[in-house]
Design a protein around this motif. Structure first.
Motif, short mmCIF file in Angstrom:
data_model
loop_
_atom_site.label_atom_id
_atom_site.label_comp_id
_atom_site.label_asym_id
_atom_site.label_seq_id
_atom_site.Cartn_x
_atom_site.Cartn_y
_atom_site.Cartn_z
N UNK A 114 0.88 -1.10 0.59
CA UNK A 114 -0.27 -0.23 -0.59
C UNK A 114 1.10 1.53 -0.04
N UNK A 115 2.17 1.44 0.95
CA UNK A 115 2.86 2.74 0.83
C UNK A 115 3.66 2.48 -0.55
N UNK A 116 3.66 1.85 -1.43
CA UNK A 116 4.12 2.14 -2.98
C UNK A 116 3.65 2.16 -3.64
N UNK A 117 2.68 1.59 -3.53
CA UNK A 117 0.77 2.52 -4.77
C UNK A 117 0.75 3.87 -4.25
N UNK A 118 1.03 4.40 -2.92
CA UNK A 118 0.50 5.90 -2.61
C UNK A 118 1.97 6.63 -2.97
N UNK A 124 -0.18 -0.58 8.94
CA UNK A 124 0.03 -1.66 7.79
C UNK A 124 0.33 -0.89 7.31
N UNK A 125 0.41 -0.38 6.49
CA UNK A 125 0.66 0.29 4.89
C UNK A 125 1.66 -0.85 3.64
N UNK A 126 3.02 -0.50 4.95
CA UNK A 126 4.14 -1.89 4.53
C UNK A 126 3.68 -3.00 4.45
N UNK A 127 3.10 -3.15 5.43
CA UNK A 127 2.80 -4.73 5.22
C UNK A 127 1.58 -5.37 4.69
N UNK A 128 1.10 -4.41 3.98
CA UNK A 128 -0.14 -5.24 3.25
C UNK A 128 0.15 -5.25 1.47
N UNK A 129 0.12 -6.06 0.90
CA UNK A 129 -0.06 -6.17 -0.11
C UNK A 129 -0.91 -5.97 -1.15
#
Length: 65
Positions: A17-21, A44-49
Motif C-alpha cells: 500500500x505504501x508503494x502504491x501511495x 499496516x501500509x508497509x505490510x499490506x500487499x
C-alpha cells in the motif's frame, strides 16, 4: 487491475500500500486509506500487499468549518 477512487489502474504484483501511495504521489500525512470498505491503519501500509480486484478509497483530510 484495481480501482482507486473510482478509476481502474493496472498495478504490478507484490506492491505494498505504501508503494502504491508513492506511485500515486499521495502525501504521507493527512490521508486515510480504505480497502474494500475497511480502513487500513497507516501502521499496516508497509505490510499490506495490494490485491488485484481491490477497491481502494483514498481520502484527504480537509481543514475548515
Amino acid at each position: 487491475m484495481i480501482t482507486v477512487n473510482g478509476k481502474e489502474l493496472d498495478i504490478a504484483a507484490d506492491v505494498t500500500m505504501r508503494q502504491l501511495l508513492l506511485q500515486l504521489s499521495m502525501p504521507e500525512r493527512g490521508i486515510a486509506v480504505a480497502v474494500d470498505g475497511t480502513v487500513l491503519p497507516k501502521s499496516r501500509w508497509d505490510a499490506t500487499t495490494v490485491e488485484k480486484g481491490s477497491t481502494i478509497e483514498i481520502l484527504t483530510a480537509v481543514q475548515g468549518g
